[in-house]
Design an enzyme around this catalytic site. Structure first.
Site, PDB file in Angstrom:
ATOM      1  N   ASP A 154       6.141   8.201   1.412  1.00 60.27           N
ATOM      2  CA  ASP A 154       7.707   7.623   2.147  1.00 60.27           C
ATOM      3  C   ASP A 154       7.968  10.042   2.231  1.00 60.27           C
ATOM      4  O   ASP A 154       7.715  10.646   1.224  1.00 60.27           O
ATOM      5  CB  ASP A 154       8.694   7.018   2.093  1.00 60.27           C
ATOM      6  CG  ASP A 154       9.334   7.427   0.335  1.00 60.27           C
ATOM      7  OD1 ASP A 154      10.539   7.988   0.938  1.00 60.27           O
ATOM      8  OD2 ASP A 154       8.896   7.319  -0.191  1.00 60.27           O
ATOM      9  N   HIS A 471      -1.437   4.188  -0.149  1.00 59.44           N
ATOM     10  CA  HIS A 471       0.134   4.249   0.735  1.00 59.44           C
ATOM     11  C   HIS A 471       0.344   5.173   1.068  1.00 59.44           C
ATOM     12  O   HIS A 471       1.449   5.293   0.025  1.00 59.44           O
ATOM     13  CB  HIS A 471       0.856   3.097   0.113  1.00 59.44           C
ATOM     14  CG  HIS A 471       1.787   2.593   1.038  1.00 59.44           C
ATOM     15  ND1 HIS A 471       1.584   1.987   2.442  1.00 59.44           N
ATOM     16  CD2 HIS A 471       3.666   3.257   0.934  1.00 59.44           C
ATOM     17  CE1 HIS A 471       3.124   1.777   3.061  1.00 59.44           C
ATOM     18  NE2 HIS A 471       4.183   2.292   2.008  1.00 59.44           N
ATOM     19  N   GLU A 524       0.573   2.818  -3.755  1.00 56.53           N
ATOM     20  CA  GLU A 524       1.450   3.539  -3.454  1.00 56.53           C
ATOM     21  C   GLU A 524       0.957   4.522  -4.011  1.00 56.53           C
ATOM     22  O   GLU A 524       0.607   4.295  -5.070  1.00 56.53           O
ATOM     23  CB  GLU A 524       2.518   3.262  -2.972  1.00 56.53           C
ATOM     24  CG  GLU A 524       3.655   4.458  -2.398  1.00 56.53           C
ATOM     25  CD  GLU A 524       5.096   3.834  -2.211  1.00 56.53           C
ATOM     26  OE1 GLU A 524       5.884   4.285  -1.383  1.00 56.53           O
ATOM     27  OE2 GLU A 524       5.183   2.886  -2.651  1.00 56.53           O
TER      28      GLU A 524
END
Length: 545
Positions: A154, A471, A524
């Protein structure tokens, strides 16, 4: 035979060299022949026999070892056994040099607030320039973007996770300078007076310093949007990047404040030879943050209402304060920090791997490395570290692929635990030279770069068979088939945590991994997993390895 699993980069000439051979069953007779041949001419350079096969509990595989440690001549080789042949691998002094550059340069790829261009199409424009104080921060107004690294897949920036990550990287600089001082990263600051390695760290450290409230020294917890954005490029994320606090007085958090104090104290040591004014700024920030944390030792963080990004909460921040205390003592030698550390030193020590929420090992190790220490306390720390290392050495000897994990360690971010186990082993070796600890640390490196039951390198664009679908928003949104380079997958996770992982049939824990962008609990990436990998690679490239 199903698989030849080994470090896909190869080995340095004097290092132990092994490959895990996955057999049809553990009943395959011991002593099966293998050989290592020149990858070009096919000439045989080593011959040996497999060890007795064993059933590996973590993977469920029947595994034997091919040991060719005596092969020390530089070259490119293949291993042949049971009619199958491995991919080529190197024996070379610089076997891990490119890996160190690639994994450290990945932090440049994670930069926020500027244009990034890694080459080969991996680039983005400046991002997240629309910053502001969230109502939970106890302040209003705009917040200028001060840089920092995107934390993971993110685009959030989190002081707590930056704390251990940046501290780990700065420690690598202190412990393995010969591997890092001339490392060329091809970043915008290259060619300046500051070595590239420290210049990259400074990009994140400047952001951490900007999160400190100049009025009292406390530090806001994170800077993120209120919710995660879609899988888009950084510059396409137009959500406001908020400085987020606790929501009530004093608005800053103890964990973030103490982590900044620790990291800024280390930075004061590392940057002083190159920029004394910056070192002074870091030390002043560390002192002020330490004072705030001592006065506010229990301000814990939970996401305020309406915020759903990463929390990095902690139930107890005594360890963060202890780390800050120890780093300030090591930097300054001042009695106030020595007394505060001694007052918090328990009678008995039991070490585990450091994590973002458990940094006490960092506190003890940095005290042990200080110029002036209490001999009894240092001995206590060294003995506890040696005991923890011995447990990991034993586990490595029992694991079919040579890693140091317990069966219960295959959790979210298990590959980060592999890296931090290696850091513990390397600290044991630093405090009291221990070849077995160094070799176990290298075994964890081998595991991450191919010697595992999947036969995969868990670092993007590294090795013959690197994983492909992290991810990671830029990797998923840039329309380039291969992912951004140098990123470590979170790795096997027996507990699940996302829709893809939760649907997987239960298998032995090392098998619980899938190369799928949607499986964020297994695939991730995160800066606190890459940082110990860089530390490990710096050690592997160093003169002490």
């Amino acid at each position: 035979m199903h698989l030849i699993a080994l470090n896909q980069l190869g080995f340095r000439p004097k290092h132990p060299k092994r490959a895990a051979i996955v057999l049809d069953s553990a009943s395959t007779p011991a002593g099966t022949a293998f050989r290592v041949v020149d990858a070009g001419s096919g000439a045989v350079r080593h011959q040996g026999k497999l060890s007795e096969a064993g059933q590996d509990a973590a993977s469920g595989d029947a595994v034997a070892w091919a040991d060719f440690s005596s092969l020390s001549a530089p070259g490119t080789y293949r291993l042949e056994v049971c009619g199958k042949q491995s991919d080529p691998f190197a024996v070379a002094e610089d076997a891990y040099a490119a890996a160190l550059r690639l994994t450290m340069r990945s932090f440049y790829g994670q930069r926020c607030g500027c244009k990034v261009d890694l080459g080969n199409g991996y680039k983005h424009d400046e991002c997240h320039m629309d910053g502001a104080y969230h109502h939970s921060a106890g302040r209003e107004g705009k917040m200028t973007n001060s840089g920092g690294w995107h934390d993971a897949g993110d685009y959030g920036r989190y002081v707590v996770n930056s704390g251990l990550s940046t501290g780990t990287l700065l420690w690598a600089w202190e412990l393995y300078p010969e591997a890092l001082r001339n490392l060329k990263l091809d970043i915008p600051e290259s060619g300046g007076t500051l070595p590239d390695y420290l210049a990259e760290i400074r990009w994140n450290l400047n952001w951490m310093l900007s999160m400190q409230d100049p009025t009292d020294g406390g530090v806001w917890h994170k800077q993120t949007s209120e919710a995660f954005c879609a899988f888009i490029m950084p510059e396409q994320d137009k959500l406001t990047s908020y400085v987020i606090g606790t929501g009530t007085e004093p608005f800053k958090s103890t964990g973030a404040t103490a982590d900044l104090a620790a990291v800024a104290a280390i930075a004061a040591r590392c940057f002083r030879p190159f920029d004394a004014a910056y070192a002074d700024r870091c030390l002043a920030a560390a002192r002020k943050a330490w004072q705030w944390a001592k006065a506010n030792p229990n301000v814990l963080f939970r996401n305020p209402k309406g915020v759903s990004t990463g929390e990095y909460g902690d139930r107890n921040c005594d360890d963060e304060i202890l780390w800050a205390t120890a780093e300030l003592y090591r930097t300054t030698g001042e009695d106030q920090y020595a007394k505060a550390f001694a007052a918090s030193m328990p009678d008995t020590l039991a070490f585990d791997t450091a994590t973002w929420g458990s940094v006490a090992p960092m506190a003890y190790w940095t005290y042990a490395m200080a110029e002036k220490t209490n001999r009894f306390m240092r001995g206590h720390i060294a003995a506890a570290t040696e005991e923890a290392a011995a447990m990991r050495i034993m586990r490595a000897s029992q694991n079919g692929y040579g890693n140091t994990l317990r069966m219960t360690d295959y959790v979210w971010g298990s590959n980060g635990a592999v890296g931090n186990d290696a850091l513990l082993l390397l600290m044991a070796h630093h405090l009291q030279p221990n070849a077995k600890a160094m070799n176990a640390a290298l075994g964890n490196l081998h595991y991450l770069i191919g010697c595992n039951c999947h036969g995969v390198s868990w670092v993007t664009q590294l090795g013959q068979k690197p994983f492909q679908r992290p991810h990671h928003r830029p990797s998923g949104a840039d329309n380039i088939a291969a992912p951004w380079p140098g990123l470590l997958s979170g790795g096997p996770n027996a507990g699940g945590g996302d829709a893809v992982a939760n649907k997987m049939p239960k298998q032995p824990p090392m098998k619980m991994w899938v190369d799928d962008e949607r499986a964020y609990s297994m695939n991730e990436i995160a800066i606190n997993w890459n940082a110990p990998l860089v530390f490990l690679l710096a050690a592997a490239n160093s003169e002490s390895a």
